[in-house]
Each structure stands twice: as structure tokens, then as C-alpha cells.
Design an enzyme around this catalytic site. Structure first.
Site, PDB file in Angstrom:
ATOM      1  N   THR A 129      24.522 -15.989 -26.895  1.00 34.06           N
ATOM      2  CA  THR A 129      25.872 -15.806 -26.348  1.00 34.06           C
ATOM      3  C   THR A 129      26.524 -17.161 -26.059  1.00 34.06           C
ATOM      4  OG1 THR A 129      25.087 -15.642 -24.051  1.00 34.06           O
ATOM      5  CG2 THR A 129      25.239 -13.598 -25.313  1.00 34.06           C
ATOM      6  N   ASP A 130      27.841 -17.127 -25.964  1.00 29.65           N
ATOM      7  CA  ASP A 130      28.584 -18.356 -25.688  1.00 29.65           C
ATOM      8  C   ASP A 130      29.097 -18.342 -24.246  1.00 29.65           C
ATOM      9  OD1 ASP A 130      30.781 -16.622 -25.691  1.00 29.65           O
ATOM     10  OD2 ASP A 130      31.494 -17.282 -27.654  1.00 29.65           O
ATOM     11  N   GLN A 131      29.940 -19.277 -23.917  1.00 33.73           N
ATOM     12  CA  GLN A 131      30.457 -19.411 -22.551  1.00 33.73           C
ATOM     13  C   GLN A 131      31.252 -18.174 -22.125  1.00 33.73           C
ATOM     14  OE1 GLN A 131      32.719 -22.971 -21.953  1.00 33.73           O
ATOM     15  NE2 GLN A 131      32.860 -22.704 -19.747  1.00 33.73           N
TER      16      GLN A 131
END
Length: 137
Positions: free
Chosen positions: A15-17
Site C-alpha cells: 500500500t501507499d501513503q
């Protein structure tokens, strides 16, 4: 047309930010699903390579329709979209397992080559492998 299914659980590292799966993970999932597809028809990628044949990537397409998040359970379906004596294209769909919502689809095109990455005609050099995959269309 034969279709395989591969289950993926989204890991935190994917996942990203924003808390959604980063786009770079989908091609990795395609590879896992393609490996499962080949294994499900009675051979493995390593068997193909041990026989002297490679499947380098020529083209990758990926379309994003929704988002996956940490711990989502996904299903990646895989089938052969197109096959010729020198190329094979796999088609993928990524669904949220719980909602059955399509979140991504894509395809990868590969060349049939020898170990030196020279293109070859699989119908001529490995008719058993070619015929097995062609009949799944």
C-alpha cells in the site's frame, strides 16, 4: 476457455501513503497468477525453462477501475487471450473477493524464445507445449 483463479491478500508493504495498493503491485500479481495458470494445466514455468524455452515480456497493459486496500482479499483470474506460434498473450482480471467488484484488468504479451532470447516457432520446436496452451483458448 480455461480460466484459473489465484487468491491474493494485500500486504501492508503493497500500500501507499493513501492506504491503497500501489499500481506497481498489479504486474507482480499478474506474474503470480500466470505462474499459477501454467501450473494448473500440468506444467511449471521452470519446466518450460528447463526445456530450453523462455517467455520474456513484450508488452504490459493495466487498467485501474477501483482500489484495493490493506488486508483486502483479491482474486486474480487468468486466461489466454491470444496465442500464435511466436507469442502468447495472457488476460487478467482482479476482483475484490468479498464484494466481487472488478478493480483492475490487464494483459501481458510474451514472446516464445530460446535461452539466448531468440524468437522461435513453438509449434515447430515444442508442439506439445504449444498444443496444450492453444487448446485452452
Amino acid at each position: 476457455m480455461y480460466t484459473s483463479k489465484t487468491e491474493i491478500v494485500v500486504r501492508y508493504a503493497e500500500t501507499d501513503q493513501m492506504g491503497i495498493v500501489h499500481h506497481s503491485n498489479y504486474p507482480i500479481w499478474y506474474e503470480a497468477a500466470r505462474t499459477d495458470f501454467i501450473k494448473s494445466i500440468g506444467m511449471s514455468y521452470s519446466d518450460i525453462e528447463k526445456s530450453g524455452f523462455m517467455l520474456p515480456l513484450l508488452e504490459l497493459k493495466s487498467c485501474y477501475k477501483g482500489a484495493a486496500k490493506y488486508e483486502d482479499e483479491l482474486i486474480v483470474t487468468t486466461k489466454i487471450k491470444q496465442i500464435s506460434f511466436t507469442r502468447i498473450t495472457f488476460y487478467y482480471e482482479v476482483y475484490n473477493k468479498n464484494s466481487n467488484i472488478l478493480i483492475n484488468y490487464g494483459e501481458t504479451m510474451h514472446a516464445w524464445t530460446n535461452k539466448e532470447l531468440r524468437p522461435l516457432n513453438m509449434k515447430k520446436h515444442a508442439p506439445d507445449i504449444y498444443d496444450l496452451m492453444a487448446k485452452l483458448m
